[in-house]
Design an enzyme around this catalytic site. Structure first.
Site, short mmCIF file in Angstrom:
data_model
loop_
_atom_site.label_atom_id
_atom_site.label_comp_id
_atom_site.label_asym_id
_atom_site.label_seq_id
_atom_site.Cartn_x
_atom_site.Cartn_y
_atom_site.Cartn_z
CG HIS A 18 33.47 34.74 38.80
ND1 HIS A 18 33.49 36.01 39.39
CD2 HIS A 18 34.94 34.83 39.14
CE1 HIS A 18 34.60 36.88 39.47
NE2 HIS A 18 35.24 35.85 39.61
CG HIS A 20 39.95 33.49 39.83
ND1 HIS A 20 40.28 34.76 39.50
CD2 HIS A 20 38.71 33.98 40.72
CE1 HIS A 20 39.87 36.21 39.74
NE2 HIS A 20 38.41 35.07 39.90
CE LYS A 104 35.89 40.92 37.86
NZ LYS A 104 35.29 39.98 38.48
CG HIS A 141 35.59 42.49 43.03
ND1 HIS A 141 36.44 41.55 43.33
CD2 HIS A 141 35.70 43.27 44.24
CE1 HIS A 141 35.90 40.98 44.53
NE2 HIS A 141 36.09 42.37 45.20
CG HIS A 179 31.82 37.60 42.87
ND1 HIS A 179 32.12 38.96 43.52
CD2 HIS A 179 33.73 37.59 42.20
CE1 HIS A 179 33.18 39.55 43.09
NE2 HIS A 179 33.90 38.91 41.97
CG ASP A 252 35.47 34.61 42.46
OD1 ASP A 252 36.22 34.84 42.34
OD2 ASP A 252 34.77 35.40 43.34
CB ALA A 268 40.46 37.42 48.94
#
Ligand code: NCD
Ligand code: ZN
Length: 350
Positions: A18, A20, A104, A141, A179, A252, A268
């Site tokens: 995971h 980004h 996702k 999520h 997560h 994450d 966030a």
């Protein structure tokens, strides 16, 4: 796994399920830190605009590979961002062409760049049926978006009202609860393993919700799902270090420019990429579970996704290490999780 003496571990190179990575200058700045620790990674599709087509995912994969510095290797595993309009045929085409390995689900409005996400699970029922049929995992999520639901309860309410019915409706669908932050969702994952799994971040193993307010507001510890009470953090540490194959590594890592975090309405996301493995291995050490580390970091996720573990190895040593505190991006910088600390474990041998 070679572990002798116990202050030195040699394990198959881990994967991060995971990540980004963003795009452009941010991608070029953060990718080397992830590639230094992980052989492969699942790349989150919440760009602006989101990655919703086979062509967009393929082009994004090319940009990631082009951003990789000389001498580093890293395999990006792409994902499709589900929307109300996603077509089952497009999903299947990208999977069969090996452009993406999972889809996702962002409930619309749940987190950063999720406004184009799914407004009602009923809208993607045909997509989920197709994914179930072709064995393509759904990454979730798992938070409800109703502003009336307390932010610390959003995962629990999602679990009761969305996740459990979804798992009952799609009994063959492979699902990763991304997560995970609550003790209760870990039990749901256990009860549905092996077709259901969960990723656990380094920061949720280390901080609870009080840390976000310790001595003042700590915007760099704010992410979604937000850290929960201490009992949940302890449950996450127990699950991660238990050796149960339904739990595996997913950082994450979510970089934002410092100005977007230190703001009246801060974004966030915790940028933990550069310190992720050091943090995880420290937790396993503290829990007396170094023998379980390779399973969590390098084996369980690969098995869930039907991939072989990496042949390459990585060495971790119990040797104090000062890590970078921030990473420069254009005219600004991104603050690194635990970047101001001297960490007890180091990657690579002396
Ligand atoms: C992520 C981001 O910044 O893209 N933020 C976060 O707090 N984790 C999105 C996400 O994974 O929720
Ligand atoms: Zn994320």
């Amino acid at each position: 796994m070679a572990a002798s003496p116990l202050d030195r571990l040699v394990i198959a190179k881990p994967d991060d399920w995971h990540i980004h990575l963003r795009d452009g200058a941010m991608l070029r700045a953060v990718l080397p830190y992830t590639a230094a620790q992980f052989a492969r990674g699942i790349i989150m599709p919440n760009l602006v605009p989101p990655v919703t087509s086979v062509e967009a995912a393929s082009a994004y994969r090319d940009r990631i590979l082009a951003a990789l510095p000389e001498g580093q290797s890293f395999t990006p595993l792409m994902t499709c961002y589900l929307t109300d309009a996603t077509s089952p045929d497009e999903i299947e085409r990208g999977f069969r062409e090996k452009v993406w390995i999972a889809a996702k689900l962002y409930p619309a409005g749940a987190t950063t760049n999720s406004h184009a996400g799914v407004t009602d699970l009923g809208n993607i029922a045909p997509v989920l049926e197709r994914m179930e049929r072709i064995g393509m995992p759904l990454l979730i999520h798992g938070e409800v978006t109703d502003p009336a639901v307390d932010i610390f309860d959003r995962e629990a309410v999602f679990m009761e009202t969305k996740l459990l019915p979804l798992l009952a409706r799609h009994q063959g669908l492979k699902v990763t609860v991304e997560h995970a932050t609550t003790a209760e969702i870990l039990d749901v994952v256990r009860a549905h393993a092996p077709r259901v799994a969960a990723t656990i971040t380094p920061h949720h193993l280390v901080i609870n919700r009080t840390h976000i307010f310790q001595g003042g507001l700590r915007p760099h510890l704010y992410c979604l799902p937000v850290a929960k009470r201490e009992r949940h953090r302890l449950a996450l540490r127990k699950a991660a270090t238990s050796g149960e194959s339904c739990f595996y590594l997913g950082t994450d890592t979510a970089p934002h420019p410092v100005g977007a975090k230190e703001s009246a309405c801060g974004c966030a996301g915790v940028f933990c990429g550069p310190t992720a493995l050091q943090t995880y291995v420290q937790v396993f050490d503290e829990e007396g579970a170094l023998d379980k580390f390779e399973g969590f970091a390098s084996l369980n996720g690969a098995r869930f996704h039907g991939l072989a573990p990496n042949a390459e190895t990585i060495t971790l040593e119990r040797r104090p290490c000062r890590v970078v505190s921030c990473v420069a991006v254009d005219e600004t910088e991104v603050v690194v999780f635990r970047g101001d600390e001297t960490l007890p474990w180091t990657i690579g041998s002396a």
